[in-house]
Design a protein around this motif. Structure first.
Motif, PDB file in Angstrom:
ATOM      1  N   HIS A   1      -1.007  -8.847  36.216  1.00  0.00           N
ATOM      2  CA  HIS A   1      -1.856  -9.395  37.252  1.00  0.00           C
ATOM      3  C   HIS A   1      -2.630 -10.571  36.999  1.00  0.00           C
ATOM      4  CE1 HIS A   1      -0.718  -5.728  39.438  1.00  0.00           C
ATOM      5  NE2 HIS A   1      -0.846  -5.141  38.284  1.00  0.00           N
ATOM      6  N   ILE A   2      -3.098 -10.617  35.822  1.00  0.00           N
ATOM      7  CA  ILE A   2      -3.744 -12.060  35.290  1.00  0.00           C
ATOM      8  C   ILE A   2      -3.131 -12.232  34.042  1.00  0.00           C
ATOM      9  CG2 ILE A   2      -5.930 -11.504  36.615  1.00  0.00           C
ATOM     10  CD1 ILE A   2      -7.013 -10.152  33.941  1.00  0.00           C
ATOM     11  N   PRO A   3      -3.560 -13.702  33.481  1.00  0.00           N
ATOM     12  CA  PRO A   3      -2.879 -13.890  32.133  1.00  0.00           C
ATOM     13  C   PRO A   3      -3.276 -13.272  30.980  1.00  0.00           C
ATOM     14  CG  PRO A   3      -3.508 -16.069  33.517  1.00  0.00           C
ATOM     15  CD  PRO A   3      -4.150 -14.612  34.232  1.00  0.00           C
ATOM     16  N   VAL A   4      -2.276 -12.614  30.257  1.00  0.00           N
ATOM     17  CA  VAL A   4      -2.673 -12.034  29.116  1.00  0.00           C
ATOM     18  C   VAL A   4      -2.068 -12.387  28.019  1.00  0.00           C
ATOM     19  CG1 VAL A   4      -3.016  -9.774  27.839  1.00  0.00           C
ATOM     20  CG2 VAL A   4      -3.466  -9.706  30.399  1.00  0.00           C
ATOM     21  N   HIS A   5      -2.709 -13.190  26.879  1.00  0.00           N
ATOM     22  CA  HIS A   5      -1.824 -13.805  25.814  1.00  0.00           C
ATOM     23  C   HIS A   5      -2.620 -13.164  24.631  1.00  0.00           C
ATOM     24  CE1 HIS A   5      -0.197 -16.598  22.881  1.00  0.00           C
ATOM     25  NE2 HIS A   5       0.695 -16.812  23.887  1.00  0.00           N
ATOM     26  N   VAL A   6      -1.815 -12.196  23.981  1.00  0.00           N
ATOM     27  CA  VAL A   6      -2.486 -11.605  22.834  1.00  0.00           C
ATOM     28  C   VAL A   6      -2.953 -12.301  21.436  1.00  0.00           C
ATOM     29  CG1 VAL A   6      -1.428  -9.354  23.142  1.00  0.00           C
ATOM     30  CG2 VAL A   6      -0.173 -10.979  21.813  1.00  0.00           C
ATOM     31  N   LYS A   7      -2.255 -13.780  21.461  1.00  0.00           N
ATOM     32  CA  LYS A   7      -2.822 -14.586  20.313  1.00  0.00           C
ATOM     33  C   LYS A   7      -3.865 -15.199  20.614  1.00  0.00           C
ATOM     34  CE  LYS A   7       1.051 -13.466  17.638  1.00  0.00           C
ATOM     35  NZ  LYS A   7       1.198 -11.950  17.676  1.00  0.00           N
ATOM     36  N   ASP A   8      -3.631 -16.135  22.003  1.00  0.00           N
ATOM     37  CA  ASP A   8      -4.661 -16.930  22.364  1.00  0.00           C
ATOM     38  C   ASP A   8      -6.105 -16.035  22.516  1.00  0.00           C
ATOM     39  OD1 ASP A   8      -2.910 -18.797  22.461  1.00  0.00           O
ATOM     40  OD2 ASP A   8      -2.674 -19.129  24.599  1.00  0.00           O
ATOM     41  N   ASP A   9      -5.815 -14.976  23.037  1.00  0.00           N
ATOM     42  CA  ASP A   9      -6.916 -14.148  23.264  1.00  0.00           C
ATOM     43  C   ASP A   9      -7.713 -13.136  22.162  1.00  0.00           C
ATOM     44  OD1 ASP A   9      -6.799 -14.831  25.959  1.00  0.00           O
ATOM     45  OD2 ASP A   9      -5.524 -13.196  26.863  1.00  0.00           O
ATOM     46  N   ASN A  10      -6.993 -13.421  21.006  1.00  0.00           N
ATOM     47  CA  ASN A  10      -7.536 -12.592  19.699  1.00  0.00           C
ATOM     48  C   ASN A  10      -7.443 -11.071  19.964  1.00  0.00           C
ATOM     49  OD1 ASN A  10      -8.583 -15.212  19.017  1.00  0.00           O
ATOM     50  ND2 ASN A  10     -10.106 -15.201  20.455  1.00  0.00           N
ATOM     51  N   ILE A  11      -6.526 -10.769  20.127  1.00  0.00           N
ATOM     52  CA  ILE A  11      -6.166  -9.184  20.494  1.00  0.00           C
ATOM     53  C   ILE A  11      -5.377  -8.774  19.279  1.00  0.00           C
ATOM     54  CG2 ILE A  11      -5.217  -7.478  22.021  1.00  0.00           C
ATOM     55  CD1 ILE A  11      -5.734  -9.571  24.385  1.00  0.00           C
ATOM     56  N   ASP A  12      -5.831  -7.557  18.690  1.00  0.00           N
ATOM     57  CA  ASP A  12      -5.141  -6.981  17.738  1.00  0.00           C
ATOM     58  C   ASP A  12      -4.153  -5.779  18.148  1.00  0.00           C
ATOM     59  OD1 ASP A  12      -6.283  -8.559  15.495  1.00  0.00           O
ATOM     60  OD2 ASP A  12      -7.991  -7.470  15.965  1.00  0.00           O
ATOM     61  N   LEU A  13      -4.700  -4.970  19.182  1.00  0.00           N
ATOM     62  CA  LEU A  13      -4.184  -3.930  19.944  1.00  0.00           C
ATOM     63  C   LEU A  13      -4.284  -3.986  21.158  1.00  0.00           C
ATOM     64  CD1 LEU A  13      -5.531  -1.616  17.063  1.00  0.00           C
ATOM     65  CD2 LEU A  13      -3.452  -1.780  17.509  1.00  0.00           C
ATOM     66  N   LEU A  14      -3.096  -3.697  22.066  1.00  0.00           N
ATOM     67  CA  LEU A  14      -3.459  -3.858  23.471  1.00  0.00           C
ATOM     68  C   LEU A  14      -2.530  -2.519  24.287  1.00  0.00           C
ATOM     69  CD1 LEU A  14      -2.835  -6.943  25.980  1.00  0.00           C
ATOM     70  CD2 LEU A  14      -1.189  -5.084  26.049  1.00  0.00           C
ATOM     71  N   SER A  15      -2.858  -2.206  25.042  1.00  0.00           N
ATOM     72  CA  SER A  15      -2.275  -0.883  25.878  1.00  0.00           C
ATOM     73  C   SER A  15      -1.751  -1.674  27.361  1.00  0.00           C
ATOM     74  CB  SER A  15      -3.156   0.336  25.938  1.00  0.00           C
ATOM     75  OG  SER A  15      -3.772   0.703  24.861  1.00  0.00           O
ATOM     76  N   ALA A  16      -0.630  -1.070  27.644  1.00  0.00           N
ATOM     77  CA  ALA A  16      -0.222  -1.487  29.251  1.00  0.00           C
ATOM     78  C   ALA A  16       0.738  -0.081  29.688  1.00  0.00           C
ATOM     79  CB  ALA A  16       0.668  -2.657  29.033  1.00  0.00           C
ATOM     80  N   ALA A  17       0.827  -0.306  30.990  1.00  0.00           N
ATOM     81  CA  ALA A  17       1.632   0.881  31.564  1.00  0.00           C
ATOM     82  C   ALA A  17       2.341   0.269  32.356  1.00  0.00           C
ATOM     83  CB  ALA A  17       0.719   1.836  32.248  1.00  0.00           C
ATOM     84  N   ALA A  18       3.669   0.393  32.553  1.00  0.00           N
ATOM     85  CA  ALA A  18       4.803  -0.179  33.574  1.00  0.00           C
ATOM     86  C   ALA A  18       4.331   0.083  35.083  1.00  0.00           C
ATOM     87  CB  ALA A  18       6.117   0.212  33.220  1.00  0.00           C
ATOM     88  N   HIS A  19       3.906   1.352  35.512  1.00  0.00           N
ATOM     89  CA  HIS A  19       3.691   1.702  37.033  1.00  0.00           C
ATOM     90  C   HIS A  19       2.639   1.067  37.575  1.00  0.00           C
ATOM     91  CE1 HIS A  19       0.288   4.814  36.871  1.00  0.00           C
ATOM     92  NE2 HIS A  19       0.408   4.693  35.503  1.00  0.00           N
ATOM     93  N   LYS A  20       1.890   0.073  36.747  1.00  0.00           N
ATOM     94  CA  LYS A  20       0.793  -0.573  37.283  1.00  0.00           C
ATOM     95  C   LYS A  20       1.473  -2.109  37.669  1.00  0.00           C
ATOM     96  CE  LYS A  20      -2.309   2.591  36.262  1.00  0.00           C
ATOM     97  NZ  LYS A  20      -2.831   3.591  37.220  1.00  0.00           N
TER      98      LYS A  20
END
Ligand SMILES: Cc1ncc(COP(=O)(O)O)c(C=O)c1O
Length: 394
Positions: free
Chosen positions: A182-201
């Motif tokens: 829905h919005i840009p998410v980039h784990v490297k640029d955003d300094n994220i170590d762990l991220l959760s997501a769900a397909a039905h959304k």
């Protein structure tokens, strides 16, 4: 019917359904089997891993398939807690508006001797980076702050929060279930170590999701059994679901910019129309919110009755998260942004999908105005407020 509850779940896209079908039919082998039919399923799984990784700026080996957002949240948090505790670190930082998949896991950990600091989100529903900075300690083993909220749609300053954690060497997890696709998410640029997501959304199937774990960030398995997912998630993989998730995500990311623009315009039209209702207020920041999210509180009404009457008019909406609908407790998210109990009970969440139109938006505005006026016409609370017994809050 007008479906305005896309934060609860979305309709599967045609692309996702088409991608899934062969894996329910002719390619039904078990990816762990060595014969060709199994290996074809395995290849599809690995191709899906590559697609998912590419969509969030990760590497394929950093993606672990799960049964959805709740499992990914549980695994990320439990893993960081366990490896933190092994080093004598038992402090976790989160915030007050997380999804219950995060909050309930944290509550359990508190019962196991962990200390959790819950950062406030203030009236606009947003965490302040300087407050995270002040809360970080030498024994902090995890920071977990959601990318976007499922009730009020507010978007957190993830990149800044992640940078603060990285500077202190603290793992940073984000529940991005409402954000991915829905919005840009980039784990490297955003300094994220762990991220959760769900397909039905994001127009994929229910019961499938993923956990991103940066290379070097260790995970523990929640489910014991076979060696699937590098021993980190036992159980025969949901091949069709995973393939469909990858197809849905690729499509969502490809059309994101254009859809977000359209949805934000419809969202703002809805907000402007509903704001005309006296003694109503938008929940959460007006600008830093998901493109399709509209959340309001109305004084002198019951959210549940509002939903039922909207349903009679063919409009599917929600009063908070789908998980808390049906419970009598007001939403913890609305309380956290300072809404008092009575006002929090009169809430409405509308979450638009990409196929929403201006005409539908106008129909929703008219229906909400109508239903709120109707409910107020026989509400004793509203009558008292109008008679000057008690004060309007909104
Ligand atoms: C922010 C957030 N996190 C986690 C979840 C749980 O995801 P799932 O239903 O896939 O387990 C949801 C679902 O509503 C959500 O909105």
């Amino acid at each position: 019917m007008i479906y305005a509850d896309n934060a609860a779940t979305t309709k599967m896209s045609k692309t996702a359904i088409a991608a899934m079908l062969p894996y329910l039919d002719e390619i039904y082998g078990n990816p762990s089997s060595l014969y060709l039919a199994g290996q074809k399923a395995k290849e599809a799984l690995e191709a899906a891993r590559q697609t998912v990784a590419r969509c969030i700026g990760a590497e394929p080996r950093e993606i672990l398939f799960t049964s959805g957002g709740s499992e990914a949240d549980n695994q990320a948090i439990r893993s960081a807690a366990q490896f933190g505790a092994a080093k004598g670190k038992r402090h976790i930082i989160s915030d007050t508006i997380e999804h219950h998949a995060v909050l309930h896991t944290l509550k359990k950990l508190e019962g196991e001797g962990f200390e959790v600091t819950y950062l406030p989100v203030h009236e606009n529903g947003i965490v302040r980076p300087q407050e995270l900075e002040a809360a970080l300690r030498d024994d902090t083993c995890l920071v977990t702050v959601m990318t976007a909220n499922n009730e009020i749609g507010t978007i957190q300053p993830i990149r800044e929060l992640g940078a603060l954690c990285r500077a202190r060497g603290v793992p940073f997890h984000t529940d991005a279930v409402q954000a991915v696709g829905h919005i840009p998410v980039h784990v490297k640029d955003d300094n994220i170590d762990l991220l959760s997501a769900a397909a039905h959304k994001f127009h994929g199937p229910k019961g499938v999701g993923f956990l991103y774990a940066k290379r070097g960030v260790r995970l523990q398995s929640l489910i014991e059994g076979g060696a699937q997912e590098r021993g980190l998630r036992a159980g025969t993989e949901n091949v069709g679901g995973i393939v469909a998730m990858a197809a849905a995500l690729e499509e969502a990311v490809g059309t994101m910019e254009e859809n977000a623009k359209k949805l934000a315009a419809l969202r703002d039209r809805l907000i402007a129309g509903i704001s005309e209702i006296p003694h109503s207020a938008l929940n959460g920041d007006a600008a830093k919110r998901l493109p399709g999210n509209v959340s309001f509180c109305f004084e002198g009404i019951e959210g549940e009755s509002l939903l039922l009457l909207l349903d009679d008019k063919g409009i599917c909406a929600s009063s908070g998260s789908a998980c808390t609908s049906g419970s009598l407790d007001p939403s913890h998210v609305l309380l956290a942004i300072g809404r008092v109990h009575d006002v929090a009970h009169g809430s409405l969440r509308l979450t638009l999908g990409e196929d929403a139109t201006e005409a539908q938006t106008d129909e929703i505005i008219a229906a909400v105005k109508d239903v709120v006026a109707h409910l107020r016409s026989f509400s004793p609370v509203w009558r008292d407020l109008c008679a000057g017994k008690g004060k309007f809050i909104l």
